[in-house]
Design a protein around this motif. Structure first.
Motif, PDB file in Angstrom:
ATOM      1  N   MET A  32       0.823  -1.195   0.000  1.00  0.00           N
ATOM      2  CA  MET A  32       0.000   0.000   0.000  1.00  0.00           C
ATOM      3  C   MET A  32       0.855   1.242   0.000  1.00  0.00           C
ATOM      4  O   MET A  32       1.994   1.245   0.443  1.00  0.00           O
ATOM      5  N   LYS A  33       0.264   2.315  -0.505  1.00  0.00           N
ATOM      6  CA  LYS A  33       0.880   3.639  -0.415  1.00  0.00           C
ATOM      7  C   LYS A  33      -0.035   4.498   0.458  1.00  0.00           C
ATOM      8  O   LYS A  33      -1.214   4.660   0.159  1.00  0.00           O
ATOM      9  N   ILE A  34       0.535   5.022   1.525  1.00  0.00           N
ATOM     10  CA  ILE A  34      -0.226   5.792   2.495  1.00  0.00           C
ATOM     11  C   ILE A  34       0.323   7.206   2.550  1.00  0.00           C
ATOM     12  O   ILE A  34       1.540   7.423   2.438  1.00  0.00           O
ATOM     13  N   VAL A  35      -0.563   8.174   2.722  1.00  0.00           N
ATOM     14  CA  VAL A  35      -0.143   9.551   2.983  1.00  0.00           C
ATOM     15  C   VAL A  35      -0.662   9.933   4.363  1.00  0.00           C
ATOM     16  O   VAL A  35      -1.683   9.421   4.830  1.00  0.00           O
ATOM     17  N   ALA A  36       0.049  10.829   5.020  1.00  0.00           N
ATOM     18  CA  ALA A  36      -0.332  11.213   6.376  1.00  0.00           C
ATOM     19  C   ALA A  36       0.010  12.670   6.620  1.00  0.00           C
ATOM     20  O   ALA A  36       0.884  13.245   5.960  1.00  0.00           O
ATOM     21  N   VAL A  37      -0.695  13.247   7.586  1.00  0.00           N
ATOM     22  CA  VAL A  37      -0.411  14.608   8.060  1.00  0.00           C
ATOM     23  C   VAL A  37      -0.321  14.557   9.572  1.00  0.00           C
ATOM     24  O   VAL A  37      -1.191  13.978  10.235  1.00  0.00           O
ATOM     25  N   THR A  38       0.724  15.140  10.137  1.00  0.00           N
ATOM     26  CA  THR A  38       0.856  15.236  11.589  1.00  0.00           C
ATOM     27  C   THR A  38       0.954  16.709  11.975  1.00  0.00           C
ATOM     28  O   THR A  38       1.597  17.494  11.294  1.00  0.00           O
ATOM     29  N   ALA A  39       0.308  17.066  13.079  1.00  0.00           N
ATOM     30  CA  ALA A  39       0.319  18.455  13.552  1.00  0.00           C
ATOM     31  C   ALA A  39      -0.102  18.491  15.009  1.00  0.00           C
ATOM     32  O   ALA A  39      -1.113  17.899  15.367  1.00  0.00           O
ATOM     33  N   CYS A  40       0.687  19.175  15.843  1.00  0.00           N
ATOM     34  CA  CYS A  40       0.338  19.363  17.248  1.00  0.00           C
ATOM     35  C   CYS A  40       0.170  20.854  17.514  1.00  0.00           C
ATOM     36  O   CYS A  40       0.521  21.679  16.662  1.00  0.00           O
TER      37      CYS A  40
ATOM     38  N   GLY B 163       0.596   4.394  19.246  1.00  0.00           N
ATOM     39  CA  GLY B 163      -0.077   3.269  18.595  1.00  0.00           C
ATOM     40  C   GLY B 163       0.009   3.285  17.084  1.00  0.00           C
ATOM     41  O   GLY B 163      -0.968   2.965  16.397  1.00  0.00           O
ATOM     42  N   ALA B 164       1.175   3.647  16.546  1.00  0.00           N
ATOM     43  CA  ALA B 164       1.332   3.740  15.094  1.00  0.00           C
ATOM     44  C   ALA B 164       1.065   2.413  14.371  1.00  0.00           C
ATOM     45  O   ALA B 164       0.400   2.403  13.330  1.00  0.00           O
ATOM     46  N   PRO B 165       1.544   1.263  14.862  1.00  0.00           N
ATOM     47  CA  PRO B 165       1.248   0.003  14.152  1.00  0.00           C
ATOM     48  C   PRO B 165      -0.252  -0.249  14.028  1.00  0.00           C
ATOM     49  O   PRO B 165      -0.730  -0.722  12.989  1.00  0.00           O
ATOM     50  N   GLY B 166      -1.007   0.062  15.095  1.00  0.00           N
ATOM     51  CA  GLY B 166      -2.446  -0.112  15.027  1.00  0.00           C
ATOM     52  C   GLY B 166      -3.078   0.798  13.989  1.00  0.00           C
ATOM     53  O   GLY B 166      -4.028   0.408  13.297  1.00  0.00           O
ATOM     54  N   LEU B 167      -2.574   2.015  13.845  1.00  0.00           N
ATOM     55  CA  LEU B 167      -3.104   2.926  12.840  1.00  0.00           C
ATOM     56  C   LEU B 167      -2.848   2.405  11.432  1.00  0.00           C
ATOM     57  O   LEU B 167      -3.702   2.513  10.551  1.00  0.00           O
ATOM     58  N   ILE B 168      -1.671   1.853  11.204  1.00  0.00           N
ATOM     59  CA  ILE B 168      -1.361   1.298   9.884  1.00  0.00           C
ATOM     60  C   ILE B 168      -2.319   0.145   9.571  1.00  0.00           C
ATOM     61  O   ILE B 168      -2.828   0.012   8.448  1.00  0.00           O
ATOM     62  N   THR B 169      -2.590  -0.697  10.571  1.00  0.00           N
ATOM     63  CA  THR B 169      -3.537  -1.796  10.381  1.00  0.00           C
ATOM     64  C   THR B 169      -4.929  -1.277  10.062  1.00  0.00           C
ATOM     65  O   THR B 169      -5.617  -1.792   9.165  1.00  0.00           O
ATOM     66  N   GLN B 170      -5.361  -0.256  10.787  1.00  0.00           N
ATOM     67  CA  GLN B 170      -6.672   0.321  10.529  1.00  0.00           C
ATOM     68  C   GLN B 170      -6.727   0.965   9.148  1.00  0.00           C
ATOM     69  O   GLN B 170      -7.770   0.921   8.479  1.00  0.00           O
ATOM     70  N   ALA B 171      -5.631   1.564   8.715  1.00  0.00           N
ATOM     71  CA  ALA B 171      -5.592   2.142   7.368  1.00  0.00           C
ATOM     72  C   ALA B 171      -5.727   1.057   6.311  1.00  0.00           C
ATOM     73  O   ALA B 171      -6.395   1.243   5.271  1.00  0.00           O
ATOM     74  N   GLU B 172      -5.102  -0.100   6.542  1.00  0.00           N
ATOM     75  CA  GLU B 172      -5.247  -1.231   5.618  1.00  0.00           C
ATOM     76  C   GLU B 172      -6.709  -1.645   5.507  1.00  0.00           C
ATOM     77  O   GLU B 172      -7.229  -1.856   4.406  1.00  0.00           O
ATOM     78  N   GLU B 173      -7.372  -1.766   6.658  1.00  0.00           N
ATOM     79  CA  GLU B 173      -8.777  -2.181   6.666  1.00  0.00           C
ATOM     80  C   GLU B 173      -9.663  -1.143   5.981  1.00  0.00           C
ATOM     81  O   GLU B 173     -10.581  -1.488   5.227  1.00  0.00           O
ATOM     82  N   ALA B 174      -9.396   0.136   6.256  1.00  0.00           N
ATOM     83  CA  ALA B 174     -10.188   1.192   5.635  1.00  0.00           C
ATOM     84  C   ALA B 174     -10.031   1.169   4.122  1.00  0.00           C
ATOM     85  O   ALA B 174     -11.004   1.331   3.366  1.00  0.00           O
TER      86      ALA B 174
ATOM     87  N   LEU C 241       4.972   6.820  12.562  1.00  0.00           N
ATOM     88  CA  LEU C 241       4.202   6.309  11.419  1.00  0.00           C
ATOM     89  C   LEU C 241       5.122   5.746  10.343  1.00  0.00           C
ATOM     90  O   LEU C 241       4.827   4.706   9.731  1.00  0.00           O
ATOM     91  N   GLU C 242       6.212   6.420  10.094  1.00  0.00           N
ATOM     92  CA  GLU C 242       7.154   5.936   9.073  1.00  0.00           C
ATOM     93  C   GLU C 242       7.748   4.587   9.452  1.00  0.00           C
ATOM     94  O   GLU C 242       7.855   3.674   8.620  1.00  0.00           O
ATOM     95  N   VAL C 243       8.117   4.440  10.721  1.00  0.00           N
ATOM     96  CA  VAL C 243       8.682   3.165  11.179  1.00  0.00           C
ATOM     97  C   VAL C 243       7.637   2.055  11.105  1.00  0.00           C
ATOM     98  O   VAL C 243       7.922   0.936  10.620  1.00  0.00           O
ATOM     99  N   ALA C 244       6.425   2.332  11.547  1.00  0.00           N
ATOM    100  CA  ALA C 244       5.368   1.315  11.537  1.00  0.00           C
ATOM    101  C   ALA C 244       5.001   0.899  10.122  1.00  0.00           C
ATOM    102  O   ALA C 244       4.777  -0.292   9.849  1.00  0.00           O
ATOM    103  N   ALA C 245       4.942   1.840   9.205  1.00  0.00           N
ATOM    104  CA  ALA C 245       4.602   1.510   7.817  1.00  0.00           C
ATOM    105  C   ALA C 245       5.696   0.662   7.174  1.00  0.00           C
ATOM    106  O   ALA C 245       5.411  -0.309   6.456  1.00  0.00           O
ATOM    107  N   GLU C 246       6.952   1.000   7.455  1.00  0.00           N
ATOM    108  CA  GLU C 246       8.068   0.223   6.901  1.00  0.00           C
ATOM    109  C   GLU C 246       8.049  -1.215   7.425  1.00  0.00           C
ATOM    110  O   GLU C 246       8.257  -2.170   6.671  1.00  0.00           O
TER     111      GLU C 246
END
Length: 509
Positions: free
Chosen positions: A1-9, A88-99, A23-28
């Motif tokens: 998959m190819k994912i794009v993301a935005v982070t901002a605090c 919880g970056a790995p969980g987000l990557i998994t949820q992105a896969e499902e979405a 996120l980069e580490v979890a996606a890799e």
């Protein structure tokens, strides 16, 4: 998959980049490719049209409003707070896969998302409360540097020039000193300079808060009415609360105006002429006529009421003044109590001097309590909040209640009641101990001018401990509260991230 993301605090410093790295580490590790746009304080490099077109899913890890988010309208979207991406970056990557797996076929970037297939669950966007919080946090993120710089300079001014640096004669003393020319060899002149610069920075707090709340809601066209509304809030005495109102009014008004259908000839000048003109006029009118005047009248009424209480139970009066000083931290209620105390100094009496001491002691509690809380339970606060807490020590010691505004604006339902309780304890104890004060400002720098200084300091310490305890308990309860989700077998469980496999998925912190 190819994912794009935005982070901002909120401050765009630590968590923005920590979330991107996680996120980069979890996606890799999951075998995917991710490109992250960090919308931080140092600016950002926007995702290209090609990257958006090739993406299979998008992740927003942000505590503020994401800029130009319409670019992601064609993608299945996961929205979380920035801390979720860090922990919880790995969980987000998994949820992105499902979405992505459950989403309709991806359309080219810039085209509307396809309709949800029959039988699929409808997309869930962020709720109204989440959107309001994001707008509010955007305003707070721009206020924080002004609070830190202005507050510390004011504290330095008191340290160098003494409590009298802001005493009003025909004009405040620091203005008189600077208008007579700057004396390099005078410590008082350096104190006046620091105080003057800090006061100038503080004068922007309410307009900046209002302007960037409006900006988060309706983009650049809303900046002008937001700033104008905030400036009018200061002029009319509506203060911090007036700035909040003007920011949301300006943003909502511009959002509505942007829905108007206008002739093509006017479309080009709408964002630079028509929208700023109309919205500034309307917001200014509302702030002058509807918001500012009633708040000013309420302030006068409160002052008269407090004057009527002067001869009654001193402890009850101190408790009431403490509550008022900590309710809006520099806003109209705070200013009503402070004005009441300062007015008593014009005809000094024993009661007037105890009232001044109680007001100053209670006003020191909010920043001191938040500073202590960031030390006692670091895990409840972000790195940026802990940095703000370090600055809040000096702000609180200098009687600059505004040092707690970033904390209160970010989490008002836990912070404000806690600091109000602490302020009430401090005000009541100060009156009970009979502490007196002749100076209208200065915090710990005017202790030599106090009657019963030990009683004053004991009251401040007690109120600070009460407020700290309450805010830590309330934040701990919210932090530990489990969130029930359905597990794979249908049984209830607790998951670090909640998501709905649909074209758009909202995950709340």
């Amino acid at each position: 998959m190819k994912i794009v993301a935005v982070t901002a605090c909120p401050t765009g410093i630590a968590h923005t980049y920590m979330a991107a790295e996680a996120l980069e580490v979890a996606a890799e590790e999951a075998g995917h490719t991710i490109t992250v746009e960090t919308q931080g304080s140092a600016g950002s490099t926007p995702l290209t049209a090609a990257q958006l077109a090739e993406a299979d899913a998008a992740i927003f890890a942000a505590d503020v409003e994401v800029r130009d988010k319409d670019r992601f309208a064609h993608l299945p979207l996961l929205q979380v707070g920035v801390k979720k991406a860090i922990s919880g970056a790995p969980g987000l990557i998994t949820q992105a896969e499902e979405a992505a797996a459950n989403a309709p076929a991806t359309a080219p970037a810039g085209t509307p998302a396809a309709a949800t297939p029959a039988g699929a669950k409808a997309p869930a966007g962020p709720g109204a409360a989440s959107r309001v919080r994001a707008w509010l946090m955007t305003g707070v993120s721009f206020v924080i540097p002004f609070v830190a710089a202005g507050g510390l300079l004011i504290a330095l001014g008191f340290a160098l020039g003494g409590y009298q640096i802001n005493l009003p004669e025909d004009a405040p003393l620091y203005e008189t000193i600077l208008s007579n020319g700057f004396d390099v060899g005078s410590i008082t002149a350096w104190g006046a300079l620091a105080f003057g610069i800090g006061s100038a920075a503080f004068s922007f707090l309410v307009p900046v808060l209002s302007g960037y709340i409006a900006y988060a809601m309706a983009d650049r066209p809303a900046l002008v009415p937001g700033f104008v509304g905030g400036a009018v809030a200061v002029t009319t005495g509506a203060g911090f609360l007036g700035g909040l109102v003007s920011g949301f009014v300006a943003g909502g008004l511009v959002m509505w105006i942007k829905t108007w259908r206008v002739p093509r000839a006017l479309a080009g000048i709408m964002p630079v002429v028509v929208i700023p003109l109309l919205s500034s006029a309307v917001v200014g009118l509302l702030m002058y006529v509807v918001v500012g005047r009633p708040i000013a009248a309420a302030t006068d009424g409160l002052t008269s009421w407090l004057n009527g209480l002067s001869g009654t139970n001193a402890v009850l009066l101190g408790l009431l003044l403490g509550l008022m000083m900590c309710f809006d931290m520099g806003g109209p209620v705070n200013k009503a109590a402070y004005t009441f105390a300062v007015a008593g100094l014009t005809t000094p009496s024993a009661t007037a001097l105890t009232i001044m001491a109680a007001v100053m002691a209670a006003g020191m509690v909010p920043p001191l309590a938040m500073a202590l809380a960031t030390v006692v339970r670091k895990s409840l606060f972000s790195e940026v909040e802990r940095e703000n807490g370090r600055a809040a020590w000096l702000l609180g010691a200098s009687f600059i209640s505004e040092g707690a505004i970033p904390f209160a604006a970010a989490d008002p339902f836990r912070v404000i009641p806690s600091i109000m309780a602490g302020g009430a304890v401090t005000g009541a104890l100060s009156m009970a101990f009979g502490a007196t004060l002749r100076a209208p400002h200065g915090g710990v720098f005017v202790v030599p001018l106090m009657g019963n200084p030990l009683g004053f300091l004991a009251a401040v310490v007690a109120g600070t401990l009460v407020a700290t305890t309450l805010v830590v308990v309330l934040k701990s309860f919210a932090h530990r509260r489990p969130r029930a989700t359905a597990g794979p077998d249908g049984a209830a469980g607790t998951a670090p991230v909640e998501a709905t496999p649909a074209a758009t998925v909202a995950v709340t912190a």
